[in-house]
Design a protein around this motif. Structure first.
Motif, PDB file in Angstrom:
ATOM      1  N   CYS A   1     -16.704 -34.042  57.545  1.00 57.12           N
ATOM      2  CA  CYS A   1     -18.134 -33.656  56.566  1.00 57.12           C
ATOM      3  C   CYS A   1     -18.516 -34.744  55.450  1.00 57.12           C
ATOM      4  CB  CYS A   1     -17.899 -32.266  55.903  1.00 57.12           C
ATOM      5  SG  CYS A   1     -17.756 -30.596  57.313  1.00 57.12           S
ATOM      6  N   GLN A   2     -17.308 -34.998  54.956  1.00 55.89           N
ATOM      7  CA  GLN A   2     -17.555 -35.816  53.862  1.00 55.89           C
ATOM      8  C   GLN A   2     -18.027 -37.295  54.441  1.00 55.89           C
ATOM      9  OE1 GLN A   2     -17.414 -35.464  50.685  1.00 55.89           O
ATOM     10  NE2 GLN A   2     -17.292 -33.192  51.422  1.00 55.89           N
ATOM     11  N   ILE A   3     -17.552 -37.807  55.561  1.00 51.40           N
ATOM     12  CA  ILE A   3     -17.763 -39.192  55.878  1.00 51.40           C
ATOM     13  C   ILE A   3     -19.166 -39.091  56.510  1.00 51.40           C
ATOM     14  CG2 ILE A   3     -17.406 -40.659  57.963  1.00 51.40           C
ATOM     15  CD1 ILE A   3     -15.237 -40.736  55.892  1.00 51.40           C
ATOM     16  N   MET A   4     -19.625 -37.852  57.225  1.00 55.33           N
ATOM     17  CA  MET A   4     -21.224 -37.885  57.540  1.00 55.33           C
ATOM     18  C   MET A   4     -22.038 -37.757  56.324  1.00 55.33           C
ATOM     19  SD  MET A   4     -21.571 -37.287  60.924  1.00 55.33           S
ATOM     20  CE  MET A   4     -22.781 -36.445  61.264  1.00 55.33           C
ATOM     21  N   SER A   5     -21.601 -37.234  55.251  1.00 53.50           N
ATOM     22  CA  SER A   5     -22.449 -37.076  53.973  1.00 53.50           C
ATOM     23  C   SER A   5     -22.488 -38.713  53.489  1.00 53.50           C
ATOM     24  CB  SER A   5     -21.843 -36.154  52.952  1.00 53.50           C
ATOM     25  OG  SER A   5     -22.568 -36.259  51.805  1.00 53.50           O
ATOM     26  N   SER A   6     -21.283 -39.353  53.408  1.00 55.50           N
ATOM     27  CA  SER A   6     -21.189 -40.619  52.832  1.00 55.50           C
ATOM     28  C   SER A   6     -21.930 -41.685  53.554  1.00 55.50           C
ATOM     29  CB  SER A   6     -19.786 -41.106  52.942  1.00 55.50           C
ATOM     30  OG  SER A   6     -19.568 -42.388  52.407  1.00 55.50           O
ATOM     31  N   TRP A   7     -22.035 -41.443  54.914  1.00 56.93           N
ATOM     32  CA  TRP A   7     -22.708 -42.441  55.863  1.00 56.93           C
ATOM     33  C   TRP A   7     -24.403 -42.234  55.413  1.00 56.93           C
ATOM     34  CZ3 TRP A   7     -19.849 -41.694  61.069  1.00 56.93           C
ATOM     35  CH2 TRP A   7     -18.744 -42.379  61.043  1.00 56.93           C
ATOM     36  N   SER A   8     -24.676 -41.070  55.339  1.00 54.74           N
ATOM     37  CA  SER A   8     -26.054 -40.617  54.856  1.00 54.74           C
ATOM     38  C   SER A   8     -26.521 -41.199  53.586  1.00 54.74           C
ATOM     39  CB  SER A   8     -26.311 -39.228  55.147  1.00 54.74           C
ATOM     40  OG  SER A   8     -27.591 -38.747  54.836  1.00 54.74           O
ATOM     41  N   LYS A   9     -25.735 -41.261  52.597  1.00 56.43           N
ATOM     42  CA  LYS A   9     -25.944 -41.662  51.316  1.00 56.43           C
ATOM     43  C   LYS A   9     -25.753 -43.157  51.284  1.00 56.43           C
ATOM     44  CE  LYS A   9     -23.791 -37.697  48.731  1.00 56.43           C
ATOM     45  NZ  LYS A   9     -22.510 -37.371  48.058  1.00 56.43           N
ATOM     46  N   ASP A  10     -25.194 -43.635  52.000  1.00 56.87           N
ATOM     47  CA  ASP A  10     -25.200 -45.206  52.157  1.00 56.87           C
ATOM     48  C   ASP A  10     -26.297 -45.672  53.002  1.00 56.87           C
ATOM     49  OD1 ASP A  10     -23.071 -44.935  50.307  1.00 56.87           O
ATOM     50  OD2 ASP A  10     -21.498 -45.309  52.041  1.00 56.87           O
ATOM     51  N   GLY A  11     -27.146 -44.751  53.793  1.00 54.75           N
ATOM     52  CA  GLY A  11     -28.072 -45.250  54.470  1.00 54.75           C
ATOM     53  C   GLY A  11     -27.550 -45.955  55.938  1.00 54.75           C
ATOM     54  N   LEU A  12     -26.457 -45.410  56.165  1.00 50.21           N
ATOM     55  CA  LEU A  12     -26.090 -45.936  57.599  1.00 50.21           C
ATOM     56  C   LEU A  12     -26.397 -44.851  58.900  1.00 50.21           C
ATOM     57  CD1 LEU A  12     -22.464 -46.877  56.758  1.00 50.21           C
ATOM     58  CD2 LEU A  12     -24.240 -48.190  57.155  1.00 50.21           C
ATOM     59  N   LEU A  13     -26.706 -43.442  58.066  1.00 52.65           N
ATOM     60  CA  LEU A  13     -27.231 -42.487  58.807  1.00 52.65           C
ATOM     61  C   LEU A  13     -28.145 -41.914  58.359  1.00 52.65           C
ATOM     62  CD1 LEU A  13     -26.572 -40.333  61.208  1.00 52.65           C
ATOM     63  CD2 LEU A  13     -25.323 -39.192  59.558  1.00 52.65           C
ATOM     64  N   LYS A  14     -29.532 -41.993  59.022  1.00 52.53           N
ATOM     65  CA  LYS A  14     -30.587 -41.748  58.240  1.00 52.53           C
ATOM     66  C   LYS A  14     -31.892 -41.034  59.191  1.00 52.53           C
ATOM     67  CE  LYS A  14     -31.863 -46.521  58.649  1.00 52.53           C
ATOM     68  NZ  LYS A  14     -31.239 -47.654  57.936  1.00 52.53           N
ATOM     69  N   LEU A  15     -32.582 -40.047  58.709  1.00 51.13           N
ATOM     70  CA  LEU A  15     -33.548 -39.467  59.531  1.00 51.13           C
ATOM     71  C   LEU A  15     -34.926 -40.471  59.769  1.00 51.13           C
ATOM     72  CD1 LEU A  15     -34.608 -37.068  60.917  1.00 51.13           C
ATOM     73  CD2 LEU A  15     -35.708 -36.099  58.657  1.00 51.13           C
ATOM     74  N   SER A  16     -35.150 -40.773  60.931  1.00 50.38           N
ATOM     75  CA  SER A  16     -36.378 -41.706  61.205  1.00 50.38           C
ATOM     76  C   SER A  16     -37.491 -40.897  61.093  1.00 50.38           C
ATOM     77  CB  SER A  16     -36.196 -42.528  62.600  1.00 50.38           C
ATOM     78  OG  SER A  16     -37.211 -43.076  63.064  1.00 50.38           O
ATOM     79  N   LEU A  17     -38.594 -41.091  60.344  1.00 56.11           N
ATOM     80  CA  LEU A  17     -39.685 -40.553  60.531  1.00 56.11           C
ATOM     81  C   LEU A  17     -40.689 -40.729  61.415  1.00 56.11           C
ATOM     82  CD1 LEU A  17     -40.556 -40.175  56.412  1.00 56.11           C
ATOM     83  CD2 LEU A  17     -39.628 -38.677  57.866  1.00 56.11           C
ATOM     84  N   HIS A  18     -40.585 -42.073  61.932  1.00 54.11           N
ATOM     85  CA  HIS A  18     -41.343 -42.515  63.245  1.00 54.11           C
ATOM     86  C   HIS A  18     -40.743 -41.846  64.306  1.00 54.11           C
ATOM     87  CE1 HIS A  18     -43.569 -45.547  65.510  1.00 54.11           C
ATOM     88  NE2 HIS A  18     -42.494 -45.649  66.150  1.00 54.11           N
ATOM     89  N   ARG A  19     -39.782 -41.810  64.493  1.00 54.83           N
ATOM     90  CA  ARG A  19     -39.087 -41.299  65.942  1.00 54.83           C
ATOM     91  C   ARG A  19     -38.724 -39.754  66.047  1.00 54.83           C
ATOM     92  NH1 ARG A  19     -34.561 -44.711  68.243  1.00 54.83           N
ATOM     93  NH2 ARG A  19     -34.997 -43.709  70.089  1.00 54.83           N
TER      94      ARG A  19
END
Length: 147
Positions: free
Chosen positions: A84-102
């Motif tokens: 859970c912490q790693i997933m959250s960290s990756w999201s905060k760091d921009g490594l995991l992000k929601l693509s509005l285009h896709r």
């Protein structure tokens, strides 16, 4: 008015919870007040469970999340708290992000693969706390004195 609800979450290694550990005295004290307690033990997840969790969290098919979940499993060794912490960290760091285009989650596999992580969850949390503003760190320090 009596409050009979108490929510407490603790995390430890099972082999560190001997019968004389202080947490048992606290739990028994709470039970003596008539509060129902439930202990839930989490074990490490296997690769398939990790992929199923990633798939559910990102709302993508397991086929699409397999490369990310393989990296996550390798880095966390299936530890659910670390997961859970790693997933959250990756999201905060921009490594995991929601693509509005896709209209779906995307990740930077190579950058995620190359991220260095501490060897254990405690070190990860220590690093996370050190990144908080000084005022928040001070408040956490004071609050920790209360248990």
């Amino acid at each position: 008015y009596q409050c009979k609800q108490f929510f407490f979450v603790g995390c430890c290694r099972g082999n560190e919870m001997k019968q004389d550990h202080k947490i048992w005295a606290v739990l028994n004290g709470v039970r003596n007040f008539g509060v129902h307690t439930e202990i839930i033990e989490l074990s490490c997840m296997d690769k398939d469970t990790t992929n199923s969790m990633v798939s559910d969290v990102l709302c993508l098919s397991p086929r699409l999340t397999r490369p990310l979940s393989d990296i996550l499993f390798h880095k966390t060794k299936g530890n659910p708290l670390f997961f859970c912490q790693i997933m959250s960290s990756w999201s905060k760091d921009g490594l995991l992000k929601l693509s509005l285009h896709r209209h779906r989650w995307e990740w930077e596999e190579e950058r995620i693969q190359s991220t260095e992580l501490p060897e254990n969850v405690a070190m990860f949390f220590t690093g996370t706390i050190r990144n908080l503003p000084n005022e928040v760190q001070s408040a956490l320090c004071i609050l920790s004195c209360f248990g």
